[in-house]
Design a protein around this motif. Structure first.
Motif, short mmCIF file in Angstrom:
data_model
loop_
_atom_site.label_atom_id
_atom_site.label_comp_id
_atom_site.label_asym_id
_atom_site.label_seq_id
_atom_site.Cartn_x
_atom_site.Cartn_y
_atom_site.Cartn_z
N GLY A 140 0.75 -1.27 0.06
CA GLY A 140 0.11 -0.21 0.14
C GLY A 140 0.68 1.34 -0.10
O GLY A 140 0.27 2.38 0.24
N ILE A 141 2.21 1.25 -0.41
CA ILE A 141 3.03 2.20 -0.30
C ILE A 141 3.11 2.95 -1.88
O ILE A 141 3.40 2.18 -2.85
N ILE A 142 3.17 4.31 -1.94
CA ILE A 142 3.24 4.74 -3.49
C ILE A 142 4.58 4.79 -3.73
O ILE A 142 5.60 5.08 -3.03
N ARG A 143 5.02 4.04 -4.92
CA ARG A 143 6.24 3.97 -5.31
C ARG A 143 6.59 4.50 -6.50
O ARG A 143 7.85 4.94 -6.63
N ARG A 144 5.48 5.05 -7.13
CA ARG A 144 5.86 5.88 -8.37
C ARG A 144 4.81 6.65 -8.85
O ARG A 144 3.77 6.27 -8.63
N ARG A 145 5.06 8.00 -9.44
CA ARG A 145 3.97 9.03 -9.73
C ARG A 145 4.42 8.97 -11.36
O ARG A 145 5.21 9.42 -11.58
N ILE A 146 3.32 8.91 -11.97
CA ILE A 146 3.51 9.33 -13.68
C ILE A 146 2.69 10.32 -13.84
O ILE A 146 1.33 10.26 -13.97
N ILE A 147 3.22 11.37 -14.16
CA ILE A 147 2.35 12.77 -14.42
C ILE A 147 2.16 12.96 -16.05
O ILE A 147 3.26 12.64 -16.81
N GLY A 148 1.07 13.07 -16.68
CA GLY A 148 1.03 13.07 -18.06
C GLY A 148 0.76 11.74 -18.74
O GLY A 148 0.62 10.63 -17.82
N GLU A 149 0.72 11.64 -19.81
CA GLU A 149 0.68 10.58 -20.64
C GLU A 149 1.77 9.36 -20.40
O GLU A 149 2.78 9.89 -20.78
N SER A 150 1.36 8.41 -20.31
CA SER A 150 2.47 7.31 -20.10
C SER A 150 2.55 6.38 -21.16
O SER A 150 1.65 6.20 -22.09
N THR A 151 3.63 6.10 -21.72
CA THR A 151 3.97 5.20 -22.77
C THR A 151 3.90 3.84 -22.32
O THR A 151 3.81 3.45 -21.22
N PRO A 152 3.58 2.75 -23.34
CA PRO A 152 3.42 1.47 -22.77
C PRO A 152 4.57 0.99 -22.27
O PRO A 152 4.65 0.11 -21.10
N GLU A 153 5.66 1.21 -22.70
CA GLU A 153 7.18 1.19 -22.12
C GLU A 153 7.45 1.47 -20.58
O GLU A 153 7.84 0.88 -19.79
N VAL A 154 7.08 2.82 -20.41
CA VAL A 154 7.16 3.41 -19.09
C VAL A 154 6.22 2.63 -18.02
O VAL A 154 6.66 2.18 -17.09
N PHE A 155 4.82 2.51 -18.45
CA PHE A 155 3.85 1.75 -17.54
C PHE A 155 4.27 0.38 -17.37
O PHE A 155 4.27 -0.09 -16.31
#
Length: 163
Positions: A140-155
């Protein structure tokens, strides 16, 4: 206050409302708890119902120019990793259920879609715009924040880090 905000464009309204939240969760801190309704169902309690799973909490709206392509790209990644414990919670911000339902059906999405009709949960997470994704580990710990559109590779990389 509602009457004052009613005439503002939705994007500006979201920015103003987000600014009202004093303490958004940080990376390596526990994810904020919330209860929201499924698009076509009852309440979902986060994190209670997701213990032991990797969760992507994704904020979006159908008017967002990046959300259509991003959500279409997230669907196959979700399908590929859901048996390993990935859950994708797509939280629609401040749109009516019929609009949301049409969008979800058009894309054939299989992950959970929740409704945040007042933008309360988005504010709680400190998401300054859409789309925004918070990757939460099995504890239940936030490990990453992706702001804006994520690419399939990043996700995919973010998912694999946590699975």
């Amino acid at each position: 206050m509602k009457n004052l905000l009613r005439g503002l464009p939705i994007g500006l309204l979201l920015i103003l409302l987000v600014g009202c939240e004093p303490s958004a969760p940080q990376i390596n801190a526990p994810a904020a708890a919330f209860t929201l309704n499924l698009l076509d169902g009852g309440p979902v309690r986060f994190p209670d119902q997701y213990r032991g799973q990797v969760v992507a909490v994704h904020f979006w709206a159908q008017w967002c120019p990046y959300c259509l392509s991003e959500m279409a790209a997230l669907e196959p990644i979700y399908r590929r990793h859901r048996e390993q414990g990935l859950r994708l919670i797509a939280i629609n911000v401040m749109e009516d259920p019929d609009t949301v339902r049409a969008f979800v059906q058009k894309l054939g999405l299989s992950f959970e879609v929740l409704l945040d009709p007042e933008g309360e949960v988005m504010r709680r997470y400190g998401a300054m715009g859409l789309p925004a994704t918070f990757m939460i580990d099995r504890q239940g710990i936030i490990r990453r924040r992706i702001i804006g559109e994520s690419t399939p590779e990043v996700f995919t990389a973010a998912v694999r880090e946590l699975l």
